[in-house]
Write a protein that holds these residues in place. Structure first.
Motif, PDB file in Angstrom:
ATOM      1  N   LYS A   5       0.807  -1.214   0.000  1.00 56.76           N
ATOM      2  CA  LYS A   5       0.000   0.000   0.000  1.00 56.76           C
ATOM      3  C   LYS A   5       0.846   1.274   0.000  1.00 56.76           C
ATOM      4  O   LYS A   5       0.312   2.369  -0.100  1.00 56.76           O
ATOM      5  CB  LYS A   5      -0.938   0.002   1.207  1.00 56.76           C
ATOM      6  CG  LYS A   5      -1.922  -1.141   1.181  1.00 56.76           C
ATOM      7  CD  LYS A   5      -2.793  -1.153   2.403  1.00 56.76           C
ATOM      8  CE  LYS A   5      -3.726  -2.347   2.363  1.00 56.76           C
ATOM      9  NZ  LYS A   5      -4.537  -2.459   3.555  1.00 56.76           N
ATOM     10  N   LEU A   6       2.169   1.130   0.127  1.00 65.21           N
ATOM     11  CA  LEU A   6       3.047   2.296   0.182  1.00 65.21           C
ATOM     12  C   LEU A   6       3.458   2.754  -1.216  1.00 65.21           C
ATOM     13  O   LEU A   6       3.772   1.933  -2.083  1.00 65.21           O
ATOM     14  CB  LEU A   6       4.305   1.985   0.993  1.00 65.21           C
ATOM     15  CG  LEU A   6       4.096   1.754   2.480  1.00 65.21           C
ATOM     16  CD1 LEU A   6       5.405   1.295   3.110  1.00 65.21           C
ATOM     17  CD2 LEU A   6       3.604   3.012   3.158  1.00 65.21           C
ATOM     18  N   ASN A   7       3.464   4.062  -1.417  1.00 67.51           N
ATOM     19  CA  ASN A   7       3.925   4.670  -2.659  1.00 67.51           C
ATOM     20  C   ASN A   7       5.186   5.471  -2.369  1.00 67.51           C
ATOM     21  O   ASN A   7       5.394   5.924  -1.234  1.00 67.51           O
ATOM     22  CB  ASN A   7       2.863   5.600  -3.224  1.00 67.51           C
ATOM     23  CG  ASN A   7       1.605   4.857  -3.591  1.00 67.51           C
ATOM     24  OD1 ASN A   7       1.663   3.834  -4.270  1.00 67.51           O
ATOM     25  ND2 ASN A   7       0.462   5.350  -3.142  1.00 67.51           N
ATOM     26  N   VAL A   8       6.030   5.669  -3.387  1.00 65.87           N
ATOM     27  CA  VAL A   8       7.238   6.478  -3.232  1.00 65.87           C
ATOM     28  C   VAL A   8       6.831   7.858  -2.714  1.00 65.87           C
ATOM     29  O   VAL A   8       5.891   8.464  -3.212  1.00 65.87           O
ATOM     30  CB  VAL A   8       8.008   6.577  -4.558  1.00 65.87           C
ATOM     31  CG1 VAL A   8       9.131   7.592  -4.464  1.00 65.87           C
ATOM     32  CG2 VAL A   8       8.556   5.215  -4.956  1.00 65.87           C
ATOM     33  N   GLY A   9       7.513   8.313  -1.674  1.00 68.52           N
ATOM     34  CA  GLY A   9       7.227   9.613  -1.063  1.00 68.52           C
ATOM     35  C   GLY A   9       6.262   9.540   0.104  1.00 68.52           C
ATOM     36  O   GLY A   9       6.093  10.508   0.831  1.00 68.52           O
ATOM     37  N   GLN A  10       5.636   8.389   0.305  1.00 65.89           N
ATOM     38  CA  GLN A  10       4.675   8.256   1.398  1.00 65.89           C
ATOM     39  C   GLN A  10       5.391   8.077   2.734  1.00 65.89           C
ATOM     40  O   GLN A  10       6.350   7.326   2.841  1.00 65.89           O
ATOM     41  CB  GLN A  10       3.739   7.072   1.161  1.00 65.89           C
ATOM     42  CG  GLN A  10       2.614   6.989   2.157  1.00 65.89           C
ATOM     43  CD  GLN A  10       1.562   5.975   1.734  1.00 65.89           C
ATOM     44  OE1 GLN A  10       1.665   5.351   0.697  1.00 65.89           O
ATOM     45  NE2 GLN A  10       0.554   5.837   2.562  1.00 65.89           N
TER      46      GLN A  10
END
Length: 86
Positions: A5-10
Motif C-alpha cells: 500500500k506504500l507509494n514512493v514519497g509516502q
C-alpha cells in the motif's frame, strides 16, 4: 501486507523488535524472549525494499528512509507498519 500500500514519497510509522542494533546484540526484556522495540518516522523511497515471508506471514526485512536519523535503515525481526502521516 502493508508494504504493498506504500507509494514512493509516502510517510509512515515503523516499529520493530530487532535482535541487533548498530551491530550489537540487543538486551532481552525480563521475559528473556523479546527485545525493546524501536519506533521511527519513515518514508518509502525508490531505494526502499521489503521481503515478505508468506510461509511465516511476516517481513524478513524492510529497508526504509529514517526521517528521525536522516538515513536508510533496515528493520528485521518483528515489524509493524502504521500507514499514518509521520
Amino acid at each position: 501486507n502493508m508494504i504493498d500500500k506504500l507509494n514512493v514519497g509516502q510517510k509512515f510509522i515503523i516499529t520493530y523488535r530487532p535482535n541487533t542494533h548498530n551491530g550489537e546484540a540487543r538486551p532481552k526484556l525480563k521475559d528473556n524472549k523479546r527485545t525493546r522495540q524501536i519506533t521511527r518516522r519513515a518514508e518509502w523511497t525508490n531505494k526502499s525494499r521489503a521481503l515478505f515471508d508468506c510461509t511465516n506471514n511476516k517481513y524478513k526485512y524492510v529497508t526504509y528512509y529514517d526521517l528521525d536519523q536522516q538515513g536508510y535503515r533496515t528493520a528485521s525481526g518483528k515489524v509493524w507498519i502504521t500507514l499514518e502521516v509521520a
